[in-house]
Design an enzyme around this catalytic site. Structure first.
Site, PDB file in Angstrom:
ATOM      1  N   ARG A 158       0.829  -1.200   0.000  1.00 11.03           N
ATOM      2  CA  ARG A 158       0.000   0.000   0.000  1.00 11.03           C
ATOM      3  C   ARG A 158       0.870   1.258   0.000  1.00 11.03           C
ATOM      4  O   ARG A 158       0.483   2.289  -0.542  1.00 11.03           O
ATOM      5  CB  ARG A 158      -0.888  -0.025   1.244  1.00 11.03           C
ATOM      6  CG  ARG A 158      -1.919   1.062   1.340  1.00 11.03           C
ATOM      7  CD  ARG A 158      -2.600   0.995   2.695  1.00 11.03           C
ATOM      8  NE  ARG A 158      -4.009   1.340   2.612  1.00 11.03           N
ATOM      9  CZ  ARG A 158      -4.832   1.324   3.653  1.00 11.03           C
ATOM     10  NH1 ARG A 158      -4.390   0.959   4.846  1.00 11.03           N
ATOM     11  NH2 ARG A 158      -6.099   1.659   3.508  1.00 11.03           N
ATOM     12  N   PRO A 174      10.183  -3.392   8.429  1.00  4.99           N
ATOM     13  CA  PRO A 174       9.012  -4.155   8.852  1.00  4.99           C
ATOM     14  C   PRO A 174       8.903  -4.198  10.365  1.00  4.99           C
ATOM     15  O   PRO A 174       9.881  -3.948  11.085  1.00  4.99           O
ATOM     16  CB  PRO A 174       9.280  -5.550   8.278  1.00  4.99           C
ATOM     17  CG  PRO A 174      10.768  -5.649   8.199  1.00  4.99           C
ATOM     18  CD  PRO A 174      11.263  -4.249   7.923  1.00  4.99           C
ATOM     19  N   SER A 175       7.726  -4.515  10.861  1.00  2.90           N
ATOM     20  CA  SER A 175       7.551  -4.698  12.298  1.00  2.90           C
ATOM     21  C   SER A 175       8.434  -5.841  12.779  1.00  2.90           C
ATOM     22  O   SER A 175       8.565  -6.873  12.110  1.00  2.90           O
ATOM     23  CB  SER A 175       6.084  -5.021  12.609  1.00  2.90           C
ATOM     24  OG  SER A 175       5.944  -5.523  13.925  1.00  2.90           O
ATOM     25  N   SER A 226       0.820   3.587  16.022  1.00  2.63           N
ATOM     26  CA  SER A 226       0.140   4.232  17.150  1.00  2.63           C
ATOM     27  C   SER A 226       0.379   5.740  17.152  1.00  2.63           C
ATOM     28  O   SER A 226       1.261   6.248  16.450  1.00  2.63           O
ATOM     29  CB  SER A 226       0.650   3.646  18.468  1.00  2.63           C
ATOM     30  OG  SER A 226       2.017   3.997  18.652  1.00  2.63           O
ATOM     31  N   GLU A 247      -0.695   7.290   9.394  1.00  5.71           N
ATOM     32  CA  GLU A 247      -2.006   6.719   9.731  1.00  5.71           C
ATOM     33  C   GLU A 247      -1.883   6.169  11.140  1.00  5.71           C
ATOM     34  O   GLU A 247      -1.165   5.196  11.378  1.00  5.71           O
ATOM     35  CB  GLU A 247      -2.418   5.614   8.769  1.00  5.71           C
ATOM     36  CG  GLU A 247      -3.891   5.256   8.940  1.00  5.71           C
ATOM     37  CD  GLU A 247      -4.160   3.767   9.026  1.00  5.71           C
ATOM     38  OE1 GLU A 247      -4.675   3.336  10.090  1.00  5.71           O
ATOM     39  OE2 GLU A 247      -3.865   3.054   8.064  1.00  5.71           O
ATOM     40  N   CYS A 281      -7.059  -0.939  12.483  1.00  8.19           N
ATOM     41  CA  CYS A 281      -7.160   0.490  12.791  1.00  8.19           C
ATOM     42  C   CYS A 281      -8.596   0.991  12.677  1.00  8.19           C
ATOM     43  O   CYS A 281      -8.980   1.932  13.373  1.00  8.19           O
ATOM     44  CB  CYS A 281      -6.263   1.292  11.839  1.00  8.19           C
ATOM     45  SG  CYS A 281      -4.518   0.878  11.950  1.00  8.19           S
ATOM     46  N   HIS A 444      -7.831   6.908   2.367  1.00  7.20           N
ATOM     47  CA  HIS A 444      -7.855   6.473   3.762  1.00  7.20           C
ATOM     48  C   HIS A 444      -7.033   7.464   4.578  1.00  7.20           C
ATOM     49  O   HIS A 444      -5.812   7.355   4.668  1.00  7.20           O
ATOM     50  CB  HIS A 444      -7.273   5.062   3.840  1.00  7.20           C
ATOM     51  CG  HIS A 444      -7.270   4.470   5.213  1.00  7.20           C
ATOM     52  ND1 HIS A 444      -8.423   4.270   5.947  1.00  7.20           N
ATOM     53  CD2 HIS A 444      -6.248   4.018   5.999  1.00  7.20           C
ATOM     54  CE1 HIS A 444      -8.114   3.725   7.111  1.00  7.20           C
ATOM     55  NE2 HIS A 444      -6.801   3.571   7.168  1.00  7.20           N
TER      56      HIS A 444
END
Length: 474
Positions: A158, A174-175, A226, A247, A281, A444
């Site tokens: 995205r 990446p996380s 967050s 976001e 989210c 978004h």
């Protein structure tokens, strides 16, 4: 257990340091992989490679970049089973859901590839005779993408696809909870023939992430995460005045009017709240129900929640899966306990299971008040507080009385009520008679503390551009 490698300049490389990031299966708590945490030198090298690659990547015509993205979309489909397997294991998603996420990532990549012939500037009339004002759209340069754990495959593309089609290059962090799927995506990137340095996927610690976000060669930082993480990114962006697209948190309100299809509304709201164990989210986070149908609707919510057991989704894909880790579970359970202590009624759930895995049951709380923490703060788990209202103006006021403004929902068969809510809701998205799903071609974007900028559609693509005004005297 496997050892992953970082992806820099189209090569999978080990790390010069011994620091490893442990990756666990949240459904079993088993160690499934270790990922090298890049050193400061390795992360800087990734930025340098992206910087060098961007000089040539931006020179390609947008249609040439679009061809590369189409090839990437094809490669994602070819690698969907590998990507899905990695994602399912590290996230607790079912194999089908994880594989489908790779398919959706391919689709949004193809969508942005189709913007190749539609990135437009403007010709503006000048006040000066014999002069034209030409407003051009140009890439920003090197973009750092900070990808979350909840939908790491879809969110990565995205961000990546619009950045690439507009001529940027990217370094992706990446996380640390879900990095393995990102490296599976990197294999698809290599297979698609994306030029060296255009895309780099690098796992790292928080201090190293700060280093790349404040690097002078970085022009933009994009984050899904967050509010706290968003504040950090804003601090980082101040160093070089880098552009930020954020976001952040959400607290989606759902308003249920007495004329609504109550069965449909209850089923969809519980589906939203329990999908991915509530780690979305835009998941419905608070429900405002008209007093005339409150008891009936609470009974429907109760019935639908009872039909959503939790468990390991490799054993039954219909189960609600786990939370991301033990800290998330403890934080959510403590919020539930504080809500009960503050007067909320526990209808269902509200306990920590004894078995292995970071599971938490679908939890329903009634008799909640607007000032409660459980109503004011993002839960990011399968816990649903319910409140009662008398008139639609009161419901709107309660829905808008909030720090967040990402998505919102109204269930009603009255078009006047629907349009009133659509026009007065303080949120970036309003869904009428359905729960949120983020269409590719929409935009978004959150209001208030839910973020800056946004993703998807034309406007999400243009986030990755900057303008140049050419004043042409003739």
């Amino acid at each position: 257990m496997r050892i992953e490698k970082n992806f820099i300049n189209n090569e999978f490389v080990g790390s010069s340091q011994n620091s490893l990031i442990d990756v666990y299966d949240p459904a079993t708590e088993e160690l499934i992989a270790q990922v090298p945490a890049a050193s400061a030198e390795e992360a800087t090298y990734a930025i340098d490679c992206a910087t060098q690659a961007q000089k040539e990547w931006r020179k390609l015509t947008s249609i040439e970049r679009g061809v590369y993205l189409q090839k990437l979309a094809d490669a994602l489909l070819e690698h969907k089973h590998e990507i899905g397997a990695a994602l399912a294991e590290e996230s607790g998603k079912s194999l089908d859901d994880a594989t489908n996420e790779a398919v959706y990532a391919s689709e949004i990549t193809r969508y942005h590839a189709e913007w190749a012939r539609r990135i437009e500037g403007e010709i503006i009339p000048s006040d000066t005779p014999n002069e034209n004002l030409l407003l051009q759209r140009e890439p920003i340069g090197v973009v750092v993408a900070l990808v979350p754990f909840n939908f790491p495959v879809y969110t990565l593309l995205r961000k990546l696809a619009p950045a690439l089609i507009t001529g940027n290059t990217m370094v992706i962090r990446p996380s640390n909870n879900t990095p393995c799927s990102a490296f599976a995506i990197a294999k698809a990137i290599k297979a698609a023939g994306i030029p060296k340095g255009v895309v780099n996927v690098v796992a790292m610690t928080h201090p190293t992430a700060e280093l790349i976000c404040t690097h002078p060669k970085v022009g933009m930082i994009t984050l899904t995460g967050s509010v706290g993480a968003g504040r950090k990114v804003l601090e980082y962006s101040q160093v070089n005045i880098a552009k930020s697209s954020l976001e952040l948190g959400g607290k989606t309100p759902a308003i249920v009017e007495p004329d609504a299809d109550l069965e449909k509304a209850a089923q969809e709201i519980i589906g939203s709240k329990t999908s991915n164990c509530g780690q979305l989210c835009t998941a419905v986070e608070r429900v405002y129900v008209h007093e005339d149908v409150y008891d009936t609707f609470v009974a429907l919510l109760n019935k639908n929640m009872k039909n959503k057991p939790y468990g390991n989704r490799t054993q039954n894909p219909d189960f609600m899966g786990p939370l991301v880790n033990e800290n998330a579970r403890l934080n959510i359970h403590q919020m539930v306990e504080r809500a009960i202590d503050d007067g909320a009624t526990l209808e269902l759930g509200g306990f920590i299971p004894e078995e292995k895995g970071f599971f938490y049951p679908a939890t329903l709380l009634t008799n909640c008040r607007q000032d409660m923490e459980i109503v004011q703060e993002e839960i990011f788990g399968p816990v649903l507080p319910v409140l009662k209202y008398k008139e639609i103006d009161e419901a709107l006021a309660l829905a808008n009385d909030h720090q967040f403004g990402l998505a919102s929902v109204i269930y009603t068969e009255n078009y006047r009520t629907a349009m009133k809510v659509a026009n007065e809701m303080e949120a970036g998205e309003v869904y009428i008679n359905r729960t949120p799903s983020d269409p590719y071609q929409g935009y978004h974007a959150g209001w208030k503390r839910s973020g800056l900028g946004g993703d998807d559609g034309k406007h999400g693509m243009l986030e990755y551009t900057q303008t140049r005004l050419v004043v042409l005297k003739y």
